[in-house]
Design a protein around this motif. Structure first.
Motif, PDB file in Angstrom:
ATOM      1  N   MET A   1     -80.384  18.281  32.363  1.00 17.39           N
ATOM      2  CA  MET A   1     -81.431  17.984  31.427  1.00 17.39           C
ATOM      3  C   MET A   1     -82.801  18.088  32.094  1.00 17.39           C
ATOM      4  SD  MET A   1     -81.220  17.210  28.387  1.00 17.39           S
ATOM      5  CE  MET A   1     -81.819  16.369  27.059  1.00 17.39           C
ATOM      6  N   GLU A   2     -82.845  17.630  33.299  1.00 15.40           N
ATOM      7  CA  GLU A   2     -84.084  17.693  34.057  1.00 15.40           C
ATOM      8  C   GLU A   2     -84.490  19.160  34.294  1.00 15.40           C
ATOM      9  OE1 GLU A   2     -87.184  15.817  35.438  1.00 15.40           O
ATOM     10  OE2 GLU A   2     -85.509  14.704  34.668  1.00 15.40           O
ATOM     11  N   LEU A   3     -83.543  20.046  34.504  1.00 13.60           N
ATOM     12  CA  LEU A   3     -83.813  21.471  34.712  1.00 13.60           C
ATOM     13  C   LEU A   3     -84.358  22.103  33.427  1.00 13.60           C
ATOM     14  CD1 LEU A   3     -83.612  23.893  36.642  1.00 13.60           C
ATOM     15  CD2 LEU A   3     -81.332  24.277  35.739  1.00 13.60           C
ATOM     16  N   GLY A   4     -83.858  21.715  32.292  1.00 15.77           N
ATOM     17  CA  GLY A   4     -84.320  22.234  30.999  1.00 15.77           C
ATOM     18  C   GLY A   4     -85.761  21.862  30.731  1.00 15.77           C
ATOM     19  N   ARG A   5     -86.119  20.590  31.073  1.00 19.13           N
ATOM     20  CA  ARG A   5     -87.511  20.155  30.868  1.00 19.13           C
ATOM     21  C   ARG A   5     -88.461  20.874  31.820  1.00 19.13           C
ATOM     22  NH1 ARG A   5     -87.833  13.813  29.469  1.00 19.13           N
ATOM     23  NH2 ARG A   5     -86.476  13.913  27.664  1.00 19.13           N
ATOM     24  N   ILE A  10     -92.648  25.001  32.496  1.00 13.60           N
ATOM     25  CA  ILE A  10     -93.132  26.260  33.088  1.00 13.60           C
ATOM     26  C   ILE A  10     -93.460  27.265  31.990  1.00 13.60           C
ATOM     27  CG2 ILE A  10     -92.435  28.245  34.475  1.00 13.60           C
ATOM     28  CD1 ILE A  10     -90.914  26.278  36.265  1.00 13.60           C
ATOM     29  N   LEU A  11     -92.599  27.371  30.988  1.00 10.81           N
ATOM     30  CA  LEU A  11     -92.857  28.291  29.879  1.00 10.81           C
ATOM     31  C   LEU A  11     -94.112  27.891  29.105  1.00 10.81           C
ATOM     32  CD1 LEU A  11     -89.286  29.037  28.476  1.00 10.81           C
ATOM     33  CD2 LEU A  11     -90.830  30.600  29.643  1.00 10.81           C
ATOM     34  N   ALA A  12     -94.353  26.602  28.931  1.00  7.50           N
ATOM     35  CA  ALA A  12     -95.544  26.130  28.225  1.00  7.50           C
ATOM     36  C   ALA A  12     -96.804  26.475  29.020  1.00  7.50           C
ATOM     37  CB  ALA A  12     -95.443  24.629  27.983  1.00  7.50           C
ATOM     38  N   ILE A  13     -96.745  26.338  30.341  1.00  8.24           N
ATOM     39  CA  ILE A  13     -97.910  26.667  31.177  1.00  8.24           C
ATOM     40  C   ILE A  13     -98.193  28.170  31.134  1.00  8.24           C
ATOM     41  CG2 ILE A  13     -98.733  26.754  33.570  1.00  8.24           C
ATOM     42  CD1 ILE A  13     -97.310  24.047  33.993  1.00  8.24           C
ATOM     43  N   VAL A  14     -97.142  28.994  31.195  1.00  9.91           N
ATOM     44  CA  VAL A  14     -97.316  30.441  31.125  1.00  9.91           C
ATOM     45  C   VAL A  14     -97.887  30.835  29.767  1.00  9.91           C
ATOM     46  CG1 VAL A  14     -96.056  32.636  31.076  1.00  9.91           C
ATOM     47  CG2 VAL A  14     -95.568  30.971  32.862  1.00  9.91           C
ATOM     48  N   ALA A  15     -97.411  30.200  28.701  1.00  7.20           N
ATOM     49  CA  ALA A  15     -97.906  30.501  27.360  1.00  7.20           C
ATOM     50  C   ALA A  15     -99.383  30.136  27.241  1.00  7.20           C
ATOM     51  CB  ALA A  15     -97.079  29.771  26.311  1.00  7.20           C
ATOM     52  N   MET A  16     -99.782  29.004  27.786  1.00  4.13           N
ATOM     53  CA  MET A  16    -101.190  28.584  27.720  1.00  4.13           C
ATOM     54  C   MET A  16    -102.077  29.503  28.569  1.00  4.13           C
ATOM     55  SD  MET A  16    -101.504  26.199  25.587  1.00  4.13           S
ATOM     56  CE  MET A  16    -103.093  25.525  25.939  1.00  4.13           C
TER      57      MET A  16
END
Length: 169
Positions: A1-5, A10-16
Motif C-alpha cells: 500500500m505504501e508503494l502505491g501511494r 510521483i505521478l501527481a508531481i510529474v503531472a503538475m
C-alpha cells in the motif's frame, strides 16, 4: 500500500510539472500544425520541381548538349572572379573621371588599367572587344560600346560623369 501511494505521489508531481507544457501545447497547437503543413507543402513542391527538371533534362537531352563544354576552363587559377573585375572597373572608372590636378600620365595609366579590366570582363563573359586594336576617338567609342555590352550582360558600371546614370540598353 505504501508503494502505491509513493507511485501516485510521483505521478501527481510529474503531472503538475508537465501541466505548463500541456497548456502551451494546447495554445500553440495551431502554430505547430501550420508549421508541419507548410513543411510538408514545401517538401512536395521541391519534389515536384526535381521531377520536372528531370523530365526536362530527358526531353532536351541536356547531357548531350553539355557533353562538349569544358568546365575546367572556368576554374583556372589565373582567372579572376567577375565580382573582383566589376569592383576594379568601378574603382578605376571613379578615379579616371576627372583629372583632379593629377598628371596626364597618371590619367592615361588609369585608362589603360581600365581597358585591361574591360578586356578581362569581356573574355570572362565571352564578349567580343577591340580595345587593343584602336586608339584615339575610336578607342573611346569602343570603350563606350564595350561598357554597353557589359551592362547588357548584367555588369552595371558607373556613368562617366557624376550624377548621370548609365543608359546602355
Amino acid at each position: 500500500m505504501e508503494l502505491g501511494r509513493a507511485l501516485l505521489l510521483i505521478l501527481a508531481i510529474v503531472a503538475m510539472a508537465s501541466l505548463p507544457a500541456v497548456i502551451a501545447l494546447v495554445f500553440c497547437a495551431d502554430e505547430i500544425i501550420d508549421r508541419v503543413a507548410c513543411g510538408y507543402a514545401e517538401w512536395r513542391e521541391r519534389r515536384r520541381e526535381r521531377r520536372t527538371i528531370t523530365r526536362l533534362d530527358r526531353a532536351v537531352e541536356a547531357d548531350a548538349l553539355t557533353r562538349d563544354i569544358d568546365l575546367t576552363d572556368l576554374d583556372r587559377p589565373d582567372r579572376r572572379p567577375l565580382e573582383e573585375l566589376a569592383a576594379d572597373l568601378r574603382r578605376l572608372r571613379s578615379q579616371g573621371v576627372g583629372f583632379d590636378g593629377r598628371q596626364p600620365v597618371w590619367h592615361g595609366m588609369v585608362l589603360q588599367a581600365y581597358d585591361d579590366r574591360l578586356r578581362l570582363a569581356c573574355r570572362a563573359l565571352g564578349l567580343a572587344e577591340h580595345l587593343t586594336e584602336l586608339e584615339g576617338i575610336d578607342l573611346e567609342l569602343e570603350r563606350v560600346r564595350v561598357e554597353g555590352l557589359l551592362h547588357a550582360a548584367g555588369l552595371t558600371l558607373p556613368a562617366a560623369r557624376a550624377g548621370h546614370r548609365q543608359r546602355h540598353r
